[in-house]
Scaffold this active site. Sequence first.
Site, PDB file in Angstrom:
ATOM      1  N   LYS A 118       5.696  -9.859  94.108  1.00 59.30           N
ATOM      2  CA  LYS A 118       6.230  -9.558  95.432  1.00 59.30           C
ATOM      3  C   LYS A 118       7.748  -9.701  95.468  1.00 59.30           C
ATOM      4  CE  LYS A 118       5.224 -12.272  98.964  1.00 59.30           C
ATOM      5  NZ  LYS A 118       4.560 -12.849 100.152  1.00 59.30           N
ATOM      6  N   ASP A 164       5.987 -22.037  94.967  1.00 58.71           N
ATOM      7  CA  ASP A 164       4.955 -21.285  95.690  1.00 58.71           C
ATOM      8  C   ASP A 164       3.556 -21.524  95.145  1.00 58.71           C
ATOM      9  OD1 ASP A 164       6.596 -20.076  97.581  1.00 58.71           O
ATOM     10  OD2 ASP A 164       7.091 -18.406  96.267  1.00 58.71           O
ATOM     11  N   ARG A 214      -1.463 -18.555 101.069  1.00 58.31           N
ATOM     12  CA  ARG A 214      -1.637 -19.363  99.857  1.00 58.31           C
ATOM     13  C   ARG A 214      -2.602 -20.536 100.096  1.00 58.31           C
ATOM     14  NH1 ARG A 214       1.607 -16.810  96.481  1.00 58.31           N
ATOM     15  NH2 ARG A 214       3.656 -16.090  97.186  1.00 58.31           N
TER      16      ARG A 214
END
Length: 745
Positions: free
Chosen positions: A327, A621, A698
Amino acid sequence: MRAGDTPTGEATLLIVGLGMIGGSLAAALKANGYAGRILACDRDRDEIATGLELGVIDEGGGELAPLVARSDIIVLAVPVLAMKQVFAQLSPLIDEQILTDVGSTKRRVCDAAREAFGHLPANFVPGHPIAGSEKSGVAAANPALYRHHKVILTPEADTAPTAVAAVRALWQRCGADVLEMPVDRHDQVLARTSHLPHLLAFSLVDTLARQDERLEIFRYAAGGFRDFTRIAGSDPVMWRDIFTANRGALLAALDDFEAGLARLRTAIEQGDSDAMLGTFDRASHARHYFETLLNQTSYQTMEARQVQYRVSPGGSVSGRIRVPGDKSISHRSIMLGALASGVTEVKGFLEGEDSLATLQAFRDMGVAIEGPHQGRVTIHGVGLHGLKKPAGPIYVGNSGTAMRLFAGLLAGQAFDTELTGDASLTKRPMARVADPLRLMGAKIDTAEGGRPPLKIHGGQPLKGIHYDMPMASAQVKSCLLLAGLYAEGETRVREPAPTRDHTERMLNGFGYKVVRDGDLATLQGGGELTSAPIDVPSDISSATFFLVAAAITPGSDLVLEHVGVNPTRIGVINILKAMGADLRLENPREVGGEPVADLHIRYAPLKGIDIPVDQVPLAIDEFPALFVAAANAEGTTRLRGAEELRVKESDRIQAMADGLTILGVETTVYEDGIDVVGRAGDGASYGGGQVDSLGDHRIAMAFTVAASRASEPVVIDDCANVATSFPGFVALANKVGLELTEAST
């Protein structure tokens, strides 16, 4: 008789004007169990007789006074130009009745009410159902006409809340989605989305019908002509009244259309293929976006959707898969390709909603972009100074990356812009980019607390700065480097710890020199970018969920192909290996300046570790999934120095701790980290339960993975945002062996 005096307690409804619209309202209420009496007033006795025969009304007549006296709610379903006369008849008759209407132009209706009553009655709730048919009369009444269609109410500040609530409930009873907006805004929106298309359809058919060869033309007309001109078969008198009533807004919409048509005509005359492509491609993708709005699948509507995952325990994870493109690189490929001179070809583009929002934003700023088609995008760059002012705010969905990078890029433009996003993004801090940009000379307004929306004032001369970031953040670094492209002099950004360097790599790939010296990135303003091909590797953040699934599930053997292994992104690999994961990098290579490899992982028992502080920014992340790995390890895993996790799409430390606690995993939360006490064993590691992802993709995917080692199913709420980063996640999860079902609630 008032509602309270009726046996059912339901309001008595009077419909004035029993045509298709009013008749459909009555039919819908009857079909949905409305127990109140439904009356109708219409000068056409045949319409009343038909309504009674069909059973959509209980009684009716041609005189208002006796029917008004027995009603609680009055719905005016007469033509807009007839409203003035009806209001005049009603003004001496109205007592406490609630009054509403179905007119498609609200200013004209409200003005007529003020003229008749001397003011706008507090119990009058102007309304407009966005539904219709070419058919007319009560015989065409359709009980499903309003189901899943919008009804717009336009109450004033002094409209009685009880009246608004009653009218809202009435339409909701028909299955409609009810929303509110100001009167003038309604008329502007409808002029563009309804009135103008009808005007154009009438005009086109009339133009062709006047030509001598009209029979031949119509004989060869295909389905597109039929579909576009279908609405020209609507009631001419009704549309004459609508165009007359909404004259001002319709003429403004027509002016905009004629200006756009003139631009397209010029492009065709001059053979300007890029201008034509830009217009056609923007239109094509806007039409697809409109379709997703209708289907409630787009990033702008997903906040209204409630998606729930249910994951059964057990199974193993195996096979060979390729997860979607990275991304971060997808965002940057569109941004830099748009600012480059020449045509940039992109392969492997992530067709997720965040990346598509970035793509659409550049279309809105005048960049011609072809695709995406199976991950391929062609960008016709306009150069550093070729962007044009967008027509409205730039919407970036759920993407903090897009908003922060856009802030730097747009700070150097000559025009004003506004950046906005979804409800989750509007809670995230943007002062970390706004403050250093202001030091460069940018003028940026934020909402309270330095949060979105961001209003960026164009035309500000920027100067390069030397900035030491207080917190490691690739988004802040990239933002300042992009602003530095437009700044006078040198921009230098120092990071306290290594962060992903995709922006620096890609800028160099586009021929714009960025110098890296340890923790310092430097560039000189005033250069230019030249187009270059980009092959987007698979996203290691997306791969992480499957890496962890295989790492914790006995019997697993999985290969993830073509994954980006940029040294600034491989913290998850280093951490899993330190925990004992059987993970190997195979077939390493470099594609477009980015290192990639196939990741081969087999199940092996994991052990808890103290996560090295220097690995934290390299895996920021990936920690939601890594916490799941920790929950399945032997011993305690400790994380510190990760306060950045508190300000992601959710507070990811607390969100994961709360969910793990529900499953029976012991955690201790700290300001900058967490301790997770693993529950390793041959069988299930913990229990099942229902957890809330807080709309964070997530978190949702991490608990999906966790379910493979649970003793009972895991139900995960608020999962709609998974589409923002990982389209096709559900299908891919099931393909490798997880048992995941998705439901909209």
